[in-house]
Design a protein around this motif. Structure first.
Motif, PDB file in Angstrom:
ATOM      1  N   PHE A 101       0.848  -1.177   0.000  1.00 36.84           N
ATOM      2  CA  PHE A 101       0.000   0.000   0.000  1.00 36.84           C
ATOM      3  C   PHE A 101       0.894   1.241   0.000  1.00 36.84           C
ATOM      4  N   ASP A 102       0.331   2.379  -0.380  1.00 37.20           N
ATOM      5  CA  ASP A 102       1.101   3.610  -0.452  1.00 37.20           C
ATOM      6  C   ASP A 102       1.797   3.948   0.865  1.00 37.20           C
ATOM      7  N   TYR A 103       1.138   3.698   1.986  1.00 39.23           N
ATOM      8  CA  TYR A 103       1.708   4.072   3.279  1.00 39.23           C
ATOM      9  C   TYR A 103       2.768   3.079   3.757  1.00 39.23           C
ATOM     10  N   GLN A 104       2.959   1.975   3.039  1.00 35.67           N
ATOM     11  CA  GLN A 104       3.979   1.002   3.453  1.00 35.67           C
ATOM     12  C   GLN A 104       5.273   1.396   2.843  1.00 35.67           C
TER      13      GLN A 104
END
Length: 135
Positions: A132-135
């Motif tokens: 995911f983008d936040y990972q």
């Protein structure tokens, strides 16, 4: 001091990287790729060393992986064989593997990705999910 890791690589040629029908009776030839190891960081250096007069086509590096130093290519050949991926010759100890259920080189790469995961983590991952983008 000994290295704690080394490079395992897989290469093939244009002719062998995809499943093909080669004979007039319809015999299908599986993806055929060489699985080897090198101390070089970049497998292309090792592949260039083996690209001699006995190699009929230009080698194509399919992928390279970093493995712990104790995991040798011979061990991976044994594991691949146990999973139904035989070596291409019985009379000589070669590093060429038939990826029998693979239609393309990308499928063979996925087999090797799963094998690497099994060897390193002890677990098999069916799917490689994107982050995911936040990972």
């Amino acid at each position: 001091m000994k290295s704690e890791s080394h490079t395992i690589y897989m290469w093939s040629t244009e002719r062998y990287k995809d499943e093909t029908v080669r004979t007039k009776d319809g015999k299908v030839f599986s993806v055929l790729a060489k699985v080897g190891e090198t101390k070089e960081y970049n497998a292309e250096v090792r592949i260039a060393q083996t690209d001699t007069t006995g190699v009929a086509e230009k080698p194509l590096l399919l992928k390279q992986w970093t493995f712990p130093a104790h995991v040798r290519d011979k061990y991976l050949h044994l594991l691949l064989n146990k999973k139904g991926y035989p070596k291409n010759r019985d009379d000589k100890d070669r590093e060429w593997i038939y990826f029998t259920d693979c239609k393309t080189a990308n499928n063979a790469i996925e087999v090797m990705d799963r094998l690497r995961n099994e060897v390193i983590s002890g677990k098999s991952a069916i799917t490689d999910y994107p982050l995911f983008d936040y990972q």
